[in-house]
Scaffold this active site. Structure first.
Site, PDB file in Angstrom:
ATOM      1  N   ARG A   3       0.877  -1.179   0.000  1.00 15.59           N
ATOM      2  CA  ARG A   3       0.000   0.000   0.000  1.00 15.59           C
ATOM      3  C   ARG A   3       0.908   1.221   0.000  1.00 15.59           C
ATOM      4  O   ARG A   3       1.665   1.442   0.933  1.00 15.59           O
ATOM      5  CB  ARG A   3      -0.922  -0.088   1.232  1.00 15.59           C
ATOM      6  CG  ARG A   3      -0.910   1.067   2.190  1.00 15.59           C
ATOM      7  CD  ARG A   3      -2.070   1.017   3.165  1.00 15.59           C
ATOM      8  NE  ARG A   3      -1.758   0.375   4.442  1.00 15.59           N
ATOM      9  CZ  ARG A   3      -1.017   0.915   5.401  1.00 15.59           C
ATOM     10  NH1 ARG A   3      -0.450   2.089   5.233  1.00 15.59           N
ATOM     11  NH2 ARG A   3      -0.808   0.283   6.531  1.00 15.59           N
TER      12      ARG A   3
ATOM     13  N   HIS B  41      -2.970   3.900   5.624  1.00 12.76           N
ATOM     14  CA  HIS B  41      -4.047   2.924   5.829  1.00 12.76           C
ATOM     15  C   HIS B  41      -5.396   3.583   5.553  1.00 12.76           C
ATOM     16  O   HIS B  41      -6.220   3.068   4.814  1.00 12.76           O
ATOM     17  CB  HIS B  41      -3.987   2.386   7.260  1.00 12.76           C
ATOM     18  CG  HIS B  41      -5.266   1.758   7.728  1.00 12.76           C
ATOM     19  ND1 HIS B  41      -5.744   0.585   7.197  1.00 12.76           N
ATOM     20  CD2 HIS B  41      -6.162   2.162   8.655  1.00 12.76           C
ATOM     21  CE1 HIS B  41      -6.903   0.288   7.794  1.00 12.76           C
ATOM     22  NE2 HIS B  41      -7.179   1.229   8.671  1.00 12.76           N
TER      23      HIS B  41
ATOM     24  N   TYR C  10       5.748   5.127  10.919  1.00 19.28           N
ATOM     25  CA  TYR C  10       6.196   3.741  11.084  1.00 19.28           C
ATOM     26  C   TYR C  10       6.902   3.142   9.858  1.00 19.28           C
ATOM     27  O   TYR C  10       7.354   2.012   9.925  1.00 19.28           O
ATOM     28  CB  TYR C  10       5.008   2.858  11.506  1.00 19.28           C
ATOM     29  CG  TYR C  10       3.770   2.931  10.604  1.00 19.28           C
ATOM     30  CD1 TYR C  10       3.692   2.165   9.447  1.00 19.28           C
ATOM     31  CD2 TYR C  10       2.698   3.774  10.912  1.00 19.28           C
ATOM     32  CE1 TYR C  10       2.574   2.231   8.623  1.00 19.28           C
ATOM     33  CE2 TYR C  10       1.578   3.844  10.101  1.00 19.28           C
ATOM     34  CZ  TYR C  10       1.522   3.074   8.951  1.00 19.28           C
ATOM     35  OH  TYR C  10       0.425   3.149   8.141  1.00 19.28           O
TER      36      TYR C  10
END
Lengths: 367, 331
Positions: A258, A262, A271
Site C-alpha cells: 500500500r 491505511h 512507522y
C-alpha cells in the site's frame, strides 16, 4: 500442471519490474488486457481524487488503494459474470470492475448508507469494516450455492492483518470441510495500519496456511496483473469444477504494497521508511502492464492519452454525481431495520417525524 | 385445521417438532451447529432430523461459533433459511460480532438488497447444575441491538408456534430456549403447522392486585408464587412476555392500569436488564395509575455462580412471593 500446484514459496510472476515477460503469459484476449489497464488507471486516479476530496473536507475518512490496483483489478477480471465478490473496505477497484458504480463508492465514504447498496444485477456484498468477518459470509454463500446446485464462485478479499483474526481461520476451515467454491484472496500489503506483516504471523508465507485446511495456497506477485489474473482464473475454474480431484477452495496470497496511508486518518511516515516505499514503488503494476502492452503492440501513445482523458472524465462525472446526490432523507434511518417496522420503531419514527414537523430539522442539528 | 390432532410434548420436544414441521414445509430451511446431526443435539432438540433430512440440511459443523453464525449470514443472503444452533447461550460470545455487526445490520447496510432471515437458537439460563459458562441469561445484549428480535417461550405450545414464526420471519431472530424447563412438564401441542405471533405477550393468570411481568424459565415458578399468594388475599395477574424484543408494551400498560402495582421477574442480572425497560414503560405510559414502586426480582449483578450457589442466585418461589408482596403492600 495447474499454476496452483506449486510450493507456496514459489511466487508466481509473469512480468518483472520492468514489464518484461519472465513467465507464461495467460490466455487473455486483448480487450480484457486493455480493460485491466484502463481500470487500473481509473482506480489510481479515483484514489488520488478521493484522498483530495477528503483533504478538502468534501468526504469523510477514506482508505486509499494505490499500489493494489494490479491485485484488485486483475483478480476481479478473472471472475465470470455470475460470480460473487465479498470486499473488505479497500476494494474500490475490484468493486468497480464488477459493475459497482464509482459514485456509490464515494457516497459510502461521504457517509451515506445508499452507497452500500449493490445494483440488482451486481453480486457484490457491502464492504466489511470489521476485519475478516466477510470471509465467513463468502463461505456461507458459497456453501448455500453448492447446496442449491448453483455454479458460481465466491471471492473474498482480506488483508495480511485479517489473517490474524479467528474468523479467517474458521472460514478457511469451514471451506475445506464443506468443500465450498470459495477463493480466498489475501491482499498482503505488508502493513496492518502500523504493524508489519512479520508481526501478524511467523509463517514464512501466508499462502502456506492453506495447507492446514487441506486445500491449495499460492503466492503471487500482487503487483503483476498478468500473474494475478492467471492464478485467480485458475482458482475460479477449480472452484467450479467438482471433479478436479482437488478441494475447491484456494488461498491466494497477493504480495504487494500500500503506497499511501491505511486511511486518511493515518500517517504512515511514523512507522515506515521512505526507502521502503520507494523500493515498492518500482514494482508499480500500472507501468509494468503498460510496458508489456506497448512492447507487444497493443498500446501506443495515442491510446494511452485517450485512456487518460476517459479516466479523468469518468472520475469527474462520478464525483459530480455523488456530490449532487441529495443527502438522504432522515426518515431513511427507520427504513430497512426490519422488513416491517416494529411497534417500538414505529412509535420512535412518529415522534421523530412530529419533532421535524414542529421545529424543522434545526431541532436536530447541533452547531 | 379444526381436526388437528394434538400431542403431549415437553418444551424441548416442541422445539424439535417446530423444526421438523418447517423443514418438511420449506426445503430452504437448514439446521447447522455442533452435534446437531447424528447426535441429535446435546439436549436432543434436533433428534431424528438428520435421519430424515440428511447431512446437507442437518449439518454437524466444526466447533466454531463465529463460523456457524458467520456462514449462516452468507447462506441467508444467498437465499437459504439457516437455523444455527449454539449449544449453550453462554457460548454465543464468539459469534457476538457476527450477530450484531452483520446479521442485525445486513438489511440496513444493503438498503434491503440483502436480508438475513435466520434463527439463532440457544438454550439459555440456569438451574440445571451445569458447569461454568453454561447458565447465562443475556437476552438484554440482543434486545439492545436494533435489527434483532428476541424470543423466549415458556410453554411447549408457544415454543413450537413461536419457532415457526421465527423461521418464517424475514429478519434475524435470537430464539432463547429455557433449558430449566426443557423437560419439566408437558403440554398440548398441535400436530402440523401453526404460528404464535412474535411480539405479543400472553396473560397466563388474570388478577386485580399486582401485575407480574415474566418470561421464560421463571414463568412456572412465578405462577406458583401467584397461586400461593391467594391464601394471603393477593390476587396476581401474571403476564408472560414471550418476546423480549420487540416488547409488547401495550400488554404491559393494559395490565398495569388494571392493578396499579407491578413486579418484574427475570433471572438475568438486574442492572441493564429487561426489568428496567419494563419499569420505564410503566413510568412513561401509566404514571398516574401507579400506586407502588415497581419491584424487581432478578438475578444479582454477579457472574453466574457455580452450581453449589445457583439456587441463591436464581429467583425462587419465595423470593418472587416476597417481591410481589412488597408491591402489593406498599401504602
Amino acid at each position: 500442471m495447474s499454476v496452483l500446484q506449486r510450493d507456496p514459496r514459489d511466487r508466481v510472476q509473469v512480468l518483472d519490474e520492468d514489464g518484461s515477460v519472465v513467465g507464461e503469459v495467460p490466455d487473455v484476449d486483448d480487450e480484457t488486457l486493455l480493460s485491466i489497464y484502463r481500470e487500473m488507471k481509473l482506480a489510481r486516479h479515483f484514489d488520488t481524487r478521493a484522498v483530495s476530496l477528503q483533504r478538502q473536507g468534501r468526504m469523510g475518512t477514506y482508505p486509499p488503494l494505490s499500489g493494489q490496483e494490479g491485485a484488485q483489478v486483475a483478480s476481479a477480471h478473472a471472475l465470470d459474470e455470475e460470480d460473487w465478490l465479498f470486499p473488505s473496505y479497500r476494494e474500490h477497484g475490484a468493486l468497480h470492475v464488477r459493475g459497482f458504480p464509482l459514485d456509490r463508492i464515494l457516497l459510502y465514504w461521504m457517509g451515506t448508507e445508499q452507497g452500500n447498496e449493490a445494483p440488482p444485477d451486481v453480486n457484490t456484498f457491502p464492504v466489511a469494516v470489521p476485519i475478516a468477518t466477510q470471509t465467513l459470509h463468502a463461505v456461507g454463500a458459497a456453501w448455500a450455492s453448492k447446496l442449491k446446485a448453483g455454479e458460481e464462485a465466491f471471492i473474498v478479499y482480506f488483508g495480511d492483518g485479517g489473517t490474524s483474526e479467528g474468523d479467517t481461520h474458521e472460514a478457511m476451515n469451514f471451506a475445506g470441510v464443506f468443500d465450498t467454491p470459495t477463493v480466498f484472496f489475501c491482499n498482503n500489503n505488508q502493513w496492518a495500519i502500523s504493524v508489519p506483516r512479520e508481526r501478524q504471523t511467523r509463517s514464512e508465507t501466508i499462502a502456506q496456511k492453506a495447507n492446514a485446511y487441506g486445500f491449495q495456497g499460492v503466492q503471487v506477485d500482487g503487483m503483476d496483473p498478468l500473474a494475478v489474473y492467471q492464478v485467480t482464473r485458475a482458482a475460479v475454474e477449480k472452484a467450479k469444477a467438482d471433479d478436479s480431484g482437488e478441494l475447491r477452495p484456494t488461498l491466494i496470497e497477493a504480495v504487494q504494497y500500500r503506497f499511501g496511508a491505511h486511511t486518511t486518518a493515518d500517517d504512515p511516515t511514523v512507522y515506515r521508511d521512505s526507502d521502503e516505499v520507494e523500493k515498492w514503488k518500482r514494482k508499480d503494476p500500472i507501468p509494468r502492464l503498460e510496458t508489456f502492452l506497448r512492447d507487444t503492440g497493443r498500446l501506443d501513445d495515442d491510446r494511452v492519452d485517450e485512456i487518460e482523458s476517459e479516466v479523468q472524465e469518468t472520475v469527474a462525472d462520478a464525483i459530480q454525481t455523488a456530490e449532487s446526490t441529495p443527502r438522504p432523507d432522515p426518515d431513511e434511518m427507520f427504513e430497512h431495520v426490519f422488513a416491517e417496522r416494529t411497534p417500538d420503531l414505529d412509535a420512535q419514527y412518529e415522534s421523530f417525524a412530529a419533532l421535524r414537523e414542529e421545529f424543522g430539522d434545526d431541532a436536530f442539528l447541533h452547531r | 385445521m379444526s381436526t388437528q390432532q394434538t400431542q403431549n410434548l415437553t418444551l424441548v420436544q416442541a422445539v424439535r417438532d417446530g423444526l421438523h414441521t418447517e423443514m418438511q414445509r420449506d426445503e430452504d430451511v437448514i439446521v447447522l451447529g455442533e452435534d446437531v446431526g447424528k447426535n441429535g443435539g446435546v439436549f436432543r432438540a434436533t433428534e431424528g432430523l438428520y435421519d430424515e433430512f440428511g447431512g446437507d440440511r442437518v449439518v454437524d459443523t466444526p466447533l466454531a461459533e463465529s463460523g456457524i453464525v458467520g456462514t449462516a449470514v452468507g447462506m441467508a443472503a444467498y437465499g437459504l433459511k439457516p437455523v444455527p444452533e449454539i449449544q449453550f447461550s453462554g457460548f454465543m460470545y464468539p459469534a457476538f460480532d457476527q450477530i450484531v455487526s452483520h446479521a442485525a445490520r445486513l438489511r440496513t447496510r444493503s438498503r434491503g438488497r440483502y436480508t438475513c432471515p435466520m434463527v439463532i437458537r440457544a438454550p439459555y439460563g440456569g438451574g440445571i447444575r451445569a458447569p461454568e459458562h453454561h447458565s447465562e441469561s443475556k437476552e438484554a445484549f440482543y434486545a439492545h441491538e436494533a435489527g434483532l428480535k428476541v424470543v423466549i417461550p415458556s410453554t411447549p405450545y408457544d415454543t413450537k408456534g413461536l419457532l415457526i414464526s421465527a423461521i418464517r420471519d424475514p429478519d434475524p431472530v435470537v430464539f432463547l430456549e429455557p433449558k430449566l424447563i426443557y423437560r419439566a412438564f408437558r403440554g398440548d401441542v398441535p400436530e402440523g403447522e401453526y404460528t404464535v405471533p412474535i411480539g405479543e405477550a400472553e396473560v397466563r393468570r388474570e388478577g386485580t392486585d399486582v401485575s407480574v411481568f415474566v418470561y421464560g424459565a421463571m414463568t412456572p415458578r412465578t405462577l406458583e408464587a401467584a397461586e400461593n399468594l391467594t391464601e394471603e388475599g393477593i390476587d396476581c395477574e401474571v403476564v408472560d412476555l414471550r418476546t423480549v424484543s420487540p416488547l409488547d408494551r401495550d400488554a404491559i400498560v393494559d395490565s398495569f392500569k388494571k392493578t396499579g402495582r407491578a413486579c418484574v421477574v427475570h433471572e438475568a442480572p438486574r442492572s441493564g436488564g429487561m426489568a428496567g425497560e419494563i419499569t420505564a414503560t410503566i413510568q412513561e405510559r401509566a404514571l398516574y395509575y401507579q400506586e407502588a414502586p415497581v419491584v424487581r426480582v432478578t438475578g444479582y449483578d454477579v457472574p453466574y455462580p457455580l452450581y453449589a450457589l445457583e439456587d441463591y442466585y436464581l429467583p425462587s418461589v419465595a423470593r418472587i412471593e416476597d417481591g410481589i408482596r412488597e408491591a402489593a403492600e406498599f401504602r
